[in-house]
Design an enzyme around this catalytic site. Structure first.
Site, PDB file in Angstrom:
ATOM      1  N   GLU A 146      -3.493   0.029  -9.222  1.00 41.54           N
ATOM      2  CA  GLU A 146      -2.397   0.984  -9.419  1.00 41.54           C
ATOM      3  C   GLU A 146      -1.163   0.202  -9.842  1.00 41.54           C
ATOM      4  O   GLU A 146      -0.809  -0.788  -9.182  1.00 41.54           O
ATOM      5  CB  GLU A 146      -2.056   1.697  -8.104  1.00 41.54           C
ATOM      6  CG  GLU A 146      -2.803   2.978  -7.867  1.00 41.54           C
ATOM      7  CD  GLU A 146      -2.313   3.708  -6.608  1.00 41.54           C
ATOM      8  OE1 GLU A 146      -2.121   4.925  -6.676  1.00 41.54           O
ATOM      9  OE2 GLU A 146      -2.144   3.078  -5.563  1.00 41.54           O
ATOM     10  N   ASN A 158      -3.512   5.986  -1.739  1.00 41.80           N
ATOM     11  CA  ASN A 158      -3.303   6.058  -0.284  1.00 41.80           C
ATOM     12  C   ASN A 158      -2.646   7.360   0.159  1.00 41.80           C
ATOM     13  O   ASN A 158      -2.765   7.744   1.325  1.00 41.80           O
ATOM     14  CB  ASN A 158      -2.488   4.856   0.186  1.00 41.80           C
ATOM     15  CG  ASN A 158      -3.320   3.592   0.127  1.00 41.80           C
ATOM     16  OD1 ASN A 158      -4.545   3.654   0.250  1.00 41.80           O
ATOM     17  ND2 ASN A 158      -2.679   2.461  -0.076  1.00 41.80           N
ATOM     18  N   SER A 212       0.816  -1.216   0.000  1.00 43.56           N
ATOM     19  CA  SER A 212       0.000   0.000   0.000  1.00 43.56           C
ATOM     20  C   SER A 212       0.842   1.255   0.000  1.00 43.56           C
ATOM     21  O   SER A 212       0.308   2.342  -0.187  1.00 43.56           O
ATOM     22  CB  SER A 212      -0.854   0.045   1.274  1.00 43.56           C
ATOM     23  OG  SER A 212      -1.760  -1.001   1.309  1.00 43.56           O
ATOM     24  N   HIS A 218      -0.899  -2.872  -7.260  1.00 47.07           N
ATOM     25  CA  HIS A 218      -1.676  -2.496  -6.066  1.00 47.07           C
ATOM     26  C   HIS A 218      -3.184  -2.580  -6.308  1.00 47.07           C
ATOM     27  O   HIS A 218      -3.769  -1.710  -6.966  1.00 47.07           O
ATOM     28  CB  HIS A 218      -1.273  -1.072  -5.635  1.00 47.07           C
ATOM     29  CG  HIS A 218      -1.926  -0.612  -4.385  1.00 47.07           C
ATOM     30  ND1 HIS A 218      -2.216   0.718  -4.126  1.00 47.07           N
ATOM     31  CD2 HIS A 218      -2.355  -1.296  -3.289  1.00 47.07           C
ATOM     32  CE1 HIS A 218      -2.788   0.813  -2.949  1.00 47.07           C
ATOM     33  NE2 HIS A 218      -2.891  -0.384  -2.423  1.00 47.07           N
TER      34      HIS A 218
END
Ligand SMILES: CC(=O)CC(=O)SCCNC(=O)CCNC(=O)[C@H](O)C(C)(C)COP(=O)(O)OP(=O)(O)OC[C@H]1O[C@@H](n2cnc3c(N)ncnc32)[C@H](O)[C@@H]1OP(=O)(O)O
Ligand SMILES: NC(=O)C1=CN([C@@H]2O[C@H](COP(=O)(O)OP(=O)(O)OC[C@H]3O[C@@H](n4cnc5c(N)ncnc54)[C@H](OP(=O)(O)O)[C@@H]3O)[C@@H](O)[C@H]2O)C=CC1
Length: 291
Positions: free
Chosen positions: A152, A190, A119, A140
């Site tokens: 991602e 994130n 993350s 991701h």
């Protein structure tokens, strides 16, 4: 190189979701974890989620059975040596991930692509500890994996073009949409989402609102599908804290200071849904706010 066999490391909530979508897309999946309980739990979660898709008519029973038939599991990391693509989805701790890659690399084929579902952690730094930084990427997924459209893709400084193209083709075959992020702490989603969650915990800590009022405000006032504290419990408070620490350390800016209340919940082992207690208590029929 054609990707057929996919190795997934870590059978937690992300590992099981990743195994689910790869198997449904026709890949052979080998899932590993350090705990047999986690492997057994993953299989029952995948079965339950596939059953739900059958009952909603998204897939048919034949596709469910075929997907389950494509998922094997093992406690032995070296068994992943024959994989064409490896996705590491173990706990969000850099030392854990580094140790996994160090143990795995001697068993891999030279052409295997290595990826991490991290993350937040530097892809360049993880890649540098392997024998193939040019074949290493951030891959991701978002939680819950079977539902969320985005993946991602993060290139490390050394990632080569064919590796990126191969991962992009996989995302397309999964029927998902890729976005490309540069390799800076926590990437795009994130970098924006987790400081918002941390701010919600500060609002709780400072008494601006309680758990219910903060979540209701963001659900009804900003049309978020989950309130930030409910979402924090869903992601895992340990993971949220780990991401804040990576942002704080990596960008050296006090605006990323993890809220002391978030630290306290993690220290208590109240990690959210996965431990049945976080900002809500999930041990009864309905979630009950803990503040
Ligand atoms: C931390 C990181 O590194 C990055 C991250 O992932 S951050 C987290 C990102 N995720 C989010 O922000 C999720 C926010 N929440 C949501 O989008 C929604 O609350 C939710 C999709 C999770 C649930 O939606 P909902 O409307 O409350 O629930 P529900 O109606 O039961 O489910 C919606 C659909 O998802 C499916 N679904 C829900 N959970 C599922 C799961 N675990 N597996 C498979 N399918 C699932 C349902 O079957 C349903 O499908 P259909 O539309 O085909 O009927
Ligand atoms: N939660 C989320 O919303 C998202 C998380 N991620 C990332 O995905 C990764 C996994 O997160 P998540 O699934 O939520 O975490 P979980 O805690 O649900 O699962 C992690 C799993 O990894 C296992 N594990 C720990 N060490 C090892 C090891 N050495 N070898 C194999 N397995 C190991 C854990 O076992 P045990 O329980 O026995 O320690 C556990 O089963 C993290 O990097 C996280 O940041 C990415 C997107 C979204």
């Amino acid at each position: 190189m054609e990707i057929r066999q996919v190795g997934i490391i870590g059978a937690g909530q992300m590992g099981n979701g990743i195994a689910h979508v790869f198997a449904l897309a026709g890949y052979d999946v080998l899932l590993t974890d350090i705990s047999q309980d986690a492997l057994d739990g993953a299989r029952s979660t995948i079965t339950r989620n596939l059953d739900r898709q059958v009952s909603r008519g998204t897939i048919d029973a034949g596709a469910r059975d075929a997907a389950l038939g494509r998922i094997a599991s093992t406690l032995k990391l070296p068994d992943l040596g024959a994989s064409d693509l490896v996705i590491e989805a173990a706990t969000e701790r850099e030392t854990v991930k580094q140790a996994i890659f160090e143990d795995l690399v001697p068993h891999l084929k030279p052409e295997t692509i290595l990826t991490s579902n991290t993350s937040s952690i530097s892809i360049t730094r993880l890649a540098a500890r392997t024998d193939r930084p040019e074949k290493f990427m951030g891959f991701h997924f978002m939680n819950p994996v079977p539902v969320m459209q985005l993946v991602e893709l993060i290139r490390g400084i050394a990632t080569d073009g064919p590796t990126f193209d191969a991962c992009l083709a996989v995302v397309e075959r999964l029927g998902k949409t890729a976005s490309t992020a540069e390799d800076f702490p926590a990437f795009i989603v994130n970098r924006i989402l987790i400081p918002m969650i941390n701010e919600a915990v500060y609002a709780l800590y400072e008494g601006v609102g309680n758990v219910r009022s903060i979540d209701t405000s963001m659900k009804l006032g900003a049309n978020h599908p989950m309130g930030p504290l409910e979402l924090a419990d869903f992601i895992g408070l340990d993971t949220c804290l780990a991401i804040m620490n990576v942002l704080h350390d990596g960008l050296a800016d006090t605006k990323y200071r993890p809220c002391p209340l978030l630290v306290k919940y993690v220290e208590a082992g109240w990690l959210g849904r996965k431990t049945k207690r976080g900002f809500y208590d999930y041990r009864g029929d309905e979630p009950v706010p803990t503040r």
